[in-house]
Write an enzyme that holds these catalytic residues in place. Structure first.
Site, PDB file in Angstrom:
ATOM      1  N   CYS A   1      -6.265   1.926   5.963  1.00 42.70           N
ATOM      2  CA  CYS A   1      -6.812   0.631   6.367  1.00 42.70           C
ATOM      3  C   CYS A   1      -6.146   0.245   7.695  1.00 42.70           C
ATOM      4  CB  CYS A   1      -6.535  -0.406   5.279  1.00 42.70           C
ATOM      5  SG  CYS A   1      -4.793  -0.915   5.166  1.00 42.70           S
TER       6      CYS A   1
ATOM      7  N   HIS B   1       0.849  -1.190   0.000  1.00 36.48           N
ATOM      8  CA  HIS B   1       0.000   0.000   0.000  1.00 36.48           C
ATOM      9  C   HIS B   1       0.885   1.239   0.000  1.00 36.48           C
ATOM     10  CE1 HIS B   1      -3.874  -1.990   1.770  1.00 36.48           C
ATOM     11  NE2 HIS B   1      -3.288  -2.764   0.860  1.00 36.48           N
TER      12      HIS B   1
ATOM     13  N   GLU C   1       0.936   3.896   1.850  1.00 36.83           N
ATOM     14  CA  GLU C   1       1.432   4.314   3.167  1.00 36.83           C
ATOM     15  C   GLU C   1       2.611   3.459   3.611  1.00 36.83           C
ATOM     16  OE1 GLU C   1      -3.131   4.916   3.308  1.00 36.83           O
ATOM     17  OE2 GLU C   1      -1.709   3.522   2.402  1.00 36.83           O
TER      18      GLU C   1
ATOM     19  N   CYS D   1      -2.320  -0.156   7.395  1.00 36.89           N
ATOM     20  CA  CYS D   1      -1.591   1.107   7.234  1.00 36.89           C
ATOM     21  C   CYS D   1      -1.639   1.955   8.497  1.00 36.89           C
ATOM     22  CB  CYS D   1      -2.128   1.862   6.024  1.00 36.89           C
ATOM     23  SG  CYS D   1      -1.742   1.006   4.476  1.00 36.89           S
TER      24      CYS D   1
END
Length: 156
Positions: A82, A52, A54, A85
């Site tokens: 999420c 992801h 992040e 993250c």
């Protein structure tokens, strides 16, 4: 205005990711007024469900600063984080998470987001990370909507 300027960098990184066939997420880590690292989602490119934006930005910032402690830094992310993250931000000791779009925006674009708001994760986990939502939300959500209309898009 400062938050908007850095969020625009995260948005630009997300657009770069879309152009590379990735999903519409970008993140930028800043310390003071200095951009330390920016990244876009690379789940498909890396065949890595943890890639992801992040997480990739945190990895890059840690390498750039030669530390695992990002205290004093803020992460700007185009979407509400999420749980993975959010936890990564907490463990990296980021001071602040600033995000644009929210979980519902990601769901509307076709993502299977877990519906645990960042504020709830912060409260339940007792995390000291500060949260700021809604920075350039319409621009972030609009980018997701545009991406969702692309026939070649791939969600996860």
């Amino acid at each position: 205005m400062r938050d908007e300027a850095f969020m625009r960098k995260a948005l630009a990184k997300a657009v770069e990711g879309i152009a590379a066939g990735q999903t519409p997420f970008g993140a930028c880590i800043v310390k003071g007024d200095e951009v330390i690292a920016c990244a876009h989602n690379a789940v498909w490119a890396n065949t890595d469900s943890t890639a992801h934006a992040e997480v990739r930005a945190i990895r890059a910032a840690c390498r750039a600063l030669n530390t695992i402690d990002l205290a004093g830094c803020t992460i700007y992310t185009t979407c509400e984080p999420c749980p993975m993250c959010f936890a990564a931000c907490h463990w990296a000791h980021l001071d602040r998470i600033v995000y644009g779009a929210v979980i519902a925006d990601a769901q509307a674009a076709g993502f299977r987001e877990l519906t645990i708001p960042a504020e709830e994760m912060k409260r339940l986990g007792g995390s000291p990370v500060a949260l700021q939502s809604g920075i350039l939300r319409e621009a972030c959500a609009g980018m997701m909507r545009e991406w969702a209309e692309r026939p070649e898009r791939k969600t996860y």
